[in-house]
Design a protein around this motif. Structure first.
Motif, PDB file in Angstrom:
ATOM      1  N   SER A 152      -2.292  -6.199  -2.018  1.00 56.33           N
ATOM      2  CA  SER A 152      -3.064  -5.027  -1.646  1.00 56.33           C
ATOM      3  C   SER A 152      -4.439  -5.141  -2.258  1.00 56.33           C
TER       4      SER A 152
ATOM      5  N   LEU B  31       2.590   1.882  -3.457  1.00 54.11           N
ATOM      6  CA  LEU B  31       1.600   2.287  -4.457  1.00 54.11           C
ATOM      7  C   LEU B  31       1.158   3.730  -4.243  1.00 54.11           C
ATOM      8  N   ALA B  32       0.895   4.089  -2.987  1.00 55.66           N
ATOM      9  CA  ALA B  32       0.472   5.464  -2.706  1.00 55.66           C
ATOM     10  C   ALA B  32       1.590   6.465  -2.957  1.00 55.66           C
TER      11      ALA B  32
ATOM     12  N   ARG C  20      -3.775   6.303  -0.102  1.00 49.19           N
ATOM     13  CA  ARG C  20      -3.678   7.506  -0.937  1.00 49.19           C
ATOM     14  C   ARG C  20      -4.408   8.682  -0.315  1.00 49.19           C
TER      15      ARG C  20
ATOM     16  N   GLU D   3       0.825  -1.211   0.000  1.00 46.96           N
ATOM     17  CA  GLU D   3       0.000   0.000   0.000  1.00 46.96           C
ATOM     18  C   GLU D   3       0.858   1.259   0.000  1.00 46.96           C
TER      19      GLU D   3
ATOM     20  N   VAL E 154      -5.480   0.430  -0.687  1.00 44.66           N
ATOM     21  CA  VAL E 154      -4.685   1.428  -1.414  1.00 44.66           C
ATOM     22  C   VAL E 154      -5.397   2.770  -1.401  1.00 44.66           C
TER      23      VAL E 154
END
Length: 335
Positions: free
Chosen positions: A221, A71-72, A230, A68, A226
């Motif tokens: 994830s 990705l963020a 974000r 996570e 996610v």
């Protein structure tokens, strides 16, 4: 005896850490190996600076099988504009880059666990050298540190943001205010099994506001987790005034980990059967998991019993378990 000064770090940033604007580059760590005699580990880093506001250090991939955060943060590095920033945002989406590339909790180079390697050593292993650079070069620049975690391949968590209760009540209050701003479905006053060598401890010992997460697990994830990451990182930047705008506040339920009774551990190897699902209530004395023998039939399963009442907030993810593994974690709701 006189103190021997630490040698300089061998890590060289390919960006100017004092320059305004937006920069994308690497922390280059020389690493001589069989397939590259003069090779390097290239750790991605981004810096966005504008104005005189606070500095946020945002990190993911402290453990390489937790996604996570990366990705963020890779997306934030791509989309955040200097014109929207008042201060400095330092983004390292994958701290333990060798582990991240391998999809493992620890580094395939030296088996180093980044979150047990602080303060690090400039003349140590690859993992210790990375920790040392954060300890001496990046953490001192920060006013607030947000370090993303999830359960990796072996644990699964309800999605929460967390901070530690600290002796300095003012710093505790600031950290928990940032946790509330992150606005995960759950917010935790977190207890560690052992805080020695942790990135958390290094940041807190320097007087920094430190916030972390546990957002799912299983070595993958979901769209849900996610999305929490974000939204949460932007909320923290807005909360600190680094990014303008109102915090996207969502309902959160507060939890506390009051003692070591929160943790349940396996005492035998075997196949684990979870008896309670994440987020469900537990009563002290209740069986939270069973471990079945895989070496013979007819054996009675070992029962793992809760030592306190509360909610199940984490569980062992893999189907097989070893003696000493954490089987479950319980926390209590704070009204």
């Amino acid at each position: 005896m006189p103190t021997v000064p630490l040698r300089p770090s061998s890590i060289t940033p390919t960006i100017d850490l004092d320059k305004s604007g937006i920069q994308h580059g690497h922390l280059r760590l020389p690493y001589s190996r069989d397939d590259s005699a003069w090779g390097s580990v290239m750790i991605p880093i981004a810096m966005i600076r504008n104005g005189n506001g606070p500095t946020a250090l945002l990190t993911g991939g402290n453990h390489g099988d937790e996604y996570e955060g990366p990705l963020a943060l890779f997306e934030l590095a791509r989309t955040l504009s200097p014109k929207d920033v008042n201060g400095t945002v330092i983004i390292v989406p994958a701290m333990n880059y060798p582990a991240f590339r391998a999809g493992t909790r620890t580094s395939p180079i030296d088996k180093g666990n980044m979150n047990r390697s602080f303060p690090g050593r400039p003349d140590g292993t690859v993992t210790e050298k990375i920790a040392d650079y954060f300890q001496r070069q990046l953490l001192p620049r920060a006013d607030i540190v947000l370090d993303f975690h999830s359960g990796g391949k072996t644990l699964d968590f309800i999605p929460y943001c967390a901070a530690h209760t600290r002796p300095d009540q003012a710093l505790s209050a600031k950290a928990f205010a940032a946790v509330a701003a992150f606005s995960a479905p759950w917010s935790m006053k977190m207890l560690e099994i052992d805080s020695v060598g942790m990135y958390d401890t290094a940041a807190e010992d320097l007087g920094k506001i430190f916030v972390t997460t546990e957002l799912g697990g299983g070595g993958t994830s979901t769209a849900h987790t996610v999305g929490i990451a974000r939204r949460g990182v932007l909320n923290v930047l807005k909360h600190t005034g680094i990014v303008a705008g109102a915090v996207d506040q969502r309902p959160t339920r507060w939890l506390d980990m009051p003692s070591g009774d929160c943790f349940c551990f396996a005492e035998d190897d075997g196949m684990i059967e979870t008896m309670v699902d994440l987020g469900e209530p537990i009563t002290a004395g209740q069986v939270v998991a069973r471990i079945h023998s895989i070496s013979r039939t007819g054996a009675t399963p070992q029962e793992i019993v809760a030592r306190m009442s509360g909610l199940l907030v984490a569980r062992h993810f893999s189907g097989l378990v070893k003696a000493g593994d954490c089987a479950s974690v319980i926390a209590v709701a704070v009204e």
